[in-house]
Each structure stands twice: as structure tokens, then as C-alpha cells.
Design a protein around this motif. Structure first.
Motif, mmCIF file in Angstrom:
data_model
loop_
_atom_site.group_PDB
_atom_site.id
_atom_site.type_symbol
_atom_site.label_atom_id
_atom_site.label_comp_id
_atom_site.label_asym_id
_atom_site.label_seq_id
_atom_site.Cartn_x
_atom_site.Cartn_y
_atom_site.Cartn_z
ATOM 1 N N MET A 99 6.162 3.591 -2.333
ATOM 2 C CA MET A 99 6.944 3.835 -3.548
ATOM 3 C C MET A 99 8.424 4.060 -3.248
ATOM 4 S SD MET A 99 5.210 3.350 -6.124
ATOM 5 C CE MET A 99 4.213 2.131 -5.324
ATOM 6 N N ASP A 136 -1.812 1.351 -8.852
ATOM 7 C CA ASP A 136 -2.915 2.181 -8.353
ATOM 8 C C ASP A 136 -2.469 3.171 -7.284
ATOM 9 O OD1 ASP A 136 -5.320 1.394 -9.764
ATOM 10 O OD2 ASP A 136 -4.979 -0.591 -8.904
ATOM 11 N N SER A 137 -1.274 2.977 -6.711
ATOM 12 C CA SER A 137 -0.845 3.899 -5.651
ATOM 13 C C SER A 137 -0.663 5.310 -6.195
ATOM 14 C CB SER A 137 0.457 3.418 -5.019
ATOM 15 O OG SER A 137 1.544 3.694 -5.864
ATOM 16 N N ALA A 151 -4.313 2.738 -14.182
ATOM 17 C CA ALA A 151 -3.217 2.616 -13.222
ATOM 18 C C ALA A 151 -1.902 2.947 -13.915
ATOM 19 C CB ALA A 151 -3.176 1.199 -12.659
ATOM 20 N N ASP A 152 -0.932 3.427 -13.149
ATOM 21 C CA ASP A 152 0.347 3.840 -13.714
ATOM 22 C C ASP A 152 1.210 2.622 -14.060
ATOM 23 O OD1 ASP A 152 2.426 5.814 -14.322
ATOM 24 O OD2 ASP A 152 3.442 4.969 -12.584
ATOM 25 N N TYR A 153 2.066 2.775 -15.103
ATOM 26 C CA TYR A 153 2.890 1.642 -15.555
ATOM 27 C C TYR A 153 3.897 1.218 -14.497
ATOM 28 C CZ TYR A 153 6.922 4.682 -16.554
ATOM 29 O OH TYR A 153 7.979 5.536 -16.438
ATOM 30 N N GLN A 154 4.320 2.173 -13.650
ATOM 31 C CA GLN A 154 5.327 1.844 -12.644
ATOM 32 C C GLN A 154 4.706 1.687 -11.266
ATOM 33 O OE1 GLN A 154 8.503 4.759 -12.529
ATOM 34 N NE2 GLN A 154 9.904 3.103 -13.038
ATOM 35 N N GLN A 155 3.826 2.626 -10.916
ATOM 36 C CA GLN A 155 3.368 2.710 -9.533
ATOM 37 C C GLN A 155 2.027 2.045 -9.302
ATOM 38 O OE1 GLN A 155 3.939 6.508 -7.712
ATOM 39 N NE2 GLN A 155 5.115 7.229 -9.430
#
Lengths: 58, 147, 248
Positions: free
Chosen positions: C120, C54-55, C48-52
Motif C-alpha cells: 500500500m 483485499d490487502s 474488499a476495500d474500494y482503495q486497497q
């Protein structure tokens, strides 16, 4: 496993995006195959008609 | 290539060049409207429209986010590293809203020069990384500064 | 055989049809394999992304579709140029096969982008330069298809469509550079940046696999459609009447 489907709380967004893409891509395959099949049938019908006209003229 | 084909090729190239020129000129004329938002410097210089809704973009200044108890109104400052503009917003903030994050807010300036936002959108960057990597970068930074 | 002869042979409707029917099952099965690995990579393997969170996984359908929407347009315009300059029938056939696919990739890019934008950015849509120019791309595809449907004479329809496709090329650099030329809500380029791509390798690999999957998929479907268009436009020709798939 449940964790995978939950997508960290973004399940609705992730699965609807992937679902829609799958839908469009599969629809493209079906439409393209249908187009080819129908075209072949139309040409076959046309050849058959021409043959019939050809024999009656003799 | 036969002369006729050469002529057609020339015509096609001329057509594309002509359209390209026309579109470039149109875009240059509309340059201001092509931008989604005004920067904080533009707003500080009074370049933003008055008494009309417009969008303001910038980064949320570290430590400027101020939430009032029992109220959904949030106050924070936006910056483009040169000029700061205070913003006020009551509503639901996007998931990515945080200090240091790029934000695009829609609203109007009030008499005190505060930007009263009716909508706040988060702009995310083009970097994609797993959380562990950012953590280790942070850790490396911290040890470097500690030394 | 010289290069020119090979080119002419490929350009002959009959050999195109024969080659296409050999290639289609290959492209289809390779794309199924690539989709399976790419989806596993994007949905399971990639972190998963550090900011977003799993989206961000929406990237695995959004970005390949957006790239394909532009790639298809380049092909459409190139066939348009060939149609106008060399009056090659095959170019017209290929253009007609590309347009609906290009439109569907553009639609996927816009729709998944909108779904991604909601959590987001906080909105499904803004009229920023990137989103607007991509929407114009969709209308260019629709315009091309409408022209083909509206003009009965095939030669005139081909010419009109080719002109529209060529004029619309100007939109491609606008889409690509919109995020640099103007300030937009959409972020800048990730993978095609001149310095190294700013995406972790474990996230980039599934993206590249998905891109290959979309591309092979496109060629498979495009060739099926092109075969249908070609058989129909050549229906009076001897090779079509004697075609084993047509003769019963």
C-alpha cells in the motif's frame, strides 16, 4: 474458491500476515501451558525432596 | 490509606509528572524532526533544507500526472491545496498512486525548483468502504451536479 | 460481605488461583469461537476495500493486535502502581504474566503493519512518529522482561519493573496521538474517531469480533501464566503444597 486464496493479487501479504499472527498466538498458548506444567512438576519434586529429608531425620 | 502508602502514591505521581514534563519538553524541542515530511507550502516558502535529501508530502494534483512515452519517468504536481510543487520520479510507484492520493516522496530540489524524487510512498486515508458504496456516492454526486 | 472483604478475598492467592482455574477454560473456548467467526467475517464476509482491495483484510489482525499492545501496557502500568503503593504480591504476579503477551501483541502489530505497508505505502518501514513510538513500546516490554530476569531478588525486581512500566506510560498518548500531532505516513484513527467511525458496518463488525477474540484470548493466557507465577512464588505456602494439581 481459488479466488478466495488469491486475495485479489495480495495473497502473499494477506496470508503471511494471518499466518504469522496465528503462529505467535498458538506459540503463546503452548509456552504458557508448558510454564504452568513445569512449575507444578517443580513444586511436586520439591515437596517430595522435603518429605524424604523429613523421614531420614526421624 | 496509611500515611506511608499516601507518601508512596505521591512519589509515584510526582515521578510520572516529572517524566511527562521532561518528555513533553524534549518533543517540543524536536517538533520539527518529529514530522516525517515537509508540506508543499513549506517547500515553496524555502523552509525545506537545500542540497540534502528530505521528504515532501501532499496530494497528487488532478490531471497533473504526465508519463513520458517509452520512459518510466513520471512527472506530477503535489499540493496541500495552497501551493503546488512539481515532482519528477523514475521508478516503481506504489499500488495506491493515483490522482488525488496523498503521497510522501523522498528526494531533493533541483535548480529549477523541481523535486526530484528517489522514492515515492502512498499515504492512504482512514476510510474503509466497499467499492459499491463509493460508486453509489459518486453516482449521487454526479446526479446532484447534473440537476 | 462488604466490598472491602470481597476485594481482600479476591486478592488472596488461594482464591485467585481457584477463580483463575475456573475462568481459563471459559475464556479459551469463547476466544476460539470468536476467532472462528471473526476470521470468517474478516476474510470472507467483509467486502474488499474500494482503495486497497483485499490487502485491507490485514486490518483484522493488525488493528486488534495494536489495540491489545496498548491495553496490555495500561494493565502493566496499573499493576506497577499497585505494586509500588500497596506492595501487593498479586500485582507483581499479574505484571510478570502480562509482559510477554504485551510484547507478542506489539510484535504482531509491527510485523503485520510492515507486511501491509509494502503493497500500500510502497515500503516495509518508515521512521514516522507512529511506527517509531510503537517500536519503543516493544522495547519497553523487552526492558521490563529483562529487568525481571536480571534481578534475582523478587521484591527488588518487582519494584524496578513497576518503575519502568510507570515511566513508559508517557509513550501511550504519544502512540495514540502521533498521527494527529505530527505528519506521518500512517493514517489517522478510524474507529476511535469522535464522529462516527469511517468504516462500513460490514467491515467494522468482524473487526470488533476479532477485538473481542484477542481480548478473551489475552485473559486466558494471562491467567495461565499468572497461575504458574503465583504457584511458584507461593511454593512454600500450605495451600500450594496441598493443591490437588501439585500433590501426586
Amino acid at each position: 474458491m481459488m479466488e478466495f486464496f488469491e486475495m485479489g493479487g495480495y495473497a502473499v501479504y494477506v496470508w503471511s500476515a494471518f499466518g504469522l499472527t496465528t503462529l505467535v498466538l498458538v506459540a503463546n498458548v503452548i509456552f504458557a501451558r508448558h510454564l504452568l506444567k513445569r512449575t507444578k512438576l517443580q513444586i511436586t519434586g520439591q515437596i517430595r525432596r522435603e518429605k524424604r529429608i523429613g523421614t531420614t531425620n526421624k | 490509606m496509611t500515611p506511608k502508602r499516601k507518601q508512596r502514591l505521591l512519589l509515584v505521581l510526582l515521578l510520572i509528572a516529572g517524566i511527562g514534563l521532561a518528555v513533553t519538553l524534549a518533543i517540543l524541542a524536536l517538533q520539527e524532526n518529529m514530522n516525517l515530511f515537509y508540506s508543499t507550502t513549506q517547500v515553496s516558502n524555502g523552509e525545506a533544507p537545500e542540497n540534502r535529501l528530505f521528504r515532501l508530502g501532499g496530494m497528487v494534483v488532478d490531471g497533473s500526472v504526465n508519463r513520458t512515452e517509452g520512459d518510466i519517468t513520471v512527472r506530477f504536481e503535489l499540493t496541500d491545496t495552497a501551493q503546488h510543487v512539481p515532482v519528477m520520479f523514475s521508478g516503481i510507484l506504489p499500488d495506491l498512486f493515483r490522482e488525488g492520493q496523498g503521497i510522501v516522496a523522498q528526494g531533493m530540489l533541483n535548480e529549477d525548483g523541481v523535486f526530484v524524487a528517489s522514492e515515492v510512498l502512498a499515504k492512504h486515508d482512514e476510510n474503509y468502504m466497499p467499492p459499491e458504496i463509493t460508486e453509489s456516492i459518486e453516482r449521487a454526486k454526479n446526479t446532484n451536479t447534473a440537476q | 460481605m462488604t466490598i472491602k472483604q470481597t476485594f481482600h478475598k479476591l486478592g488472596s492467592p488461594r482464591s485467585f488461583d481457584r477463580l483463575a482455574s475456573i475462568l481459563i477454560p471459559w475464556f479459551l473456548s469463547i476466544s476460539v469461537l470468536l476467532f472462528a467467526t471473526g476470521l470468517y467475517g474478516g476474510l470472507v464476509y467483509a467486502p474488499a476495500d474500494y482503495q486497497q482491495g483485499d490487502s485491507f483484510r490485514i486490518i483484522y489482525v493488525h488493528v486488534p493486535a495494536a489495540w491489545m499492545s496498548m491495553f496490555c501496557y495500561v494493565l502493566l502500568a496499573a499493576s506497577g502502581a499497585v505494586t509500588l503503593i500497596w506492595r501487593m504480591k498479586l500485582a507483581d504476579v499479574v505484571a510478570r504474566a502480562i509482559a510477554p503477551l504485551g510484547a507478542s501483541f506489539t510484535f504482531i502489530a509491527l510485523f503485520t503493519g510492515s507486511i501491509w505497508g509494502k503493497p500500500m505505502w510502497g515500503t516495509y518501514w518508515v521512521w514516522d512518529a507512529r511506527l517509531t513510538s510503537e517500536l519503543i513500546l516493544l522495547f519497553l516490554y523487552f526492558g521490563f522482561m529483562a529487568l525481571q530476569a536480571a534481578i534475582d531478588d523478587r521484591k527488588n525486581a518487582a519494584k524496578a519493573g513497576a518503575l519502568l512500566a510507570l515511566v513508559g506510560v508517557i509513550n501511550l498518548p504519544i502512540i495514540h496521538f502521533s498521527v494527529e500531532w505530527w505528519n506521518t505516513l500512517h493514517q489517522g484513527a478510524t474507529v476511535t474517531k469522535f464522529d462516527s467511525p469511517s468504516i462500513a458496518t460490514s467491515m467494522l463488525i468482524p473487526l470488533l469480533i476479532m477485538f473481542a477474540a484477542f481480548k478473551t484470548y489475552f485473559f486466558a493466557i494471562m491467567l495461565i501464566r499468572a497461575r504458574a507465577e503465583l504457584l511458584w512464588s507461593e511454593r512454600k505456602a500450605k495451600w500450594v503444597c496441598e493443591h490437588p494439581e501439585v500433590r501426586q
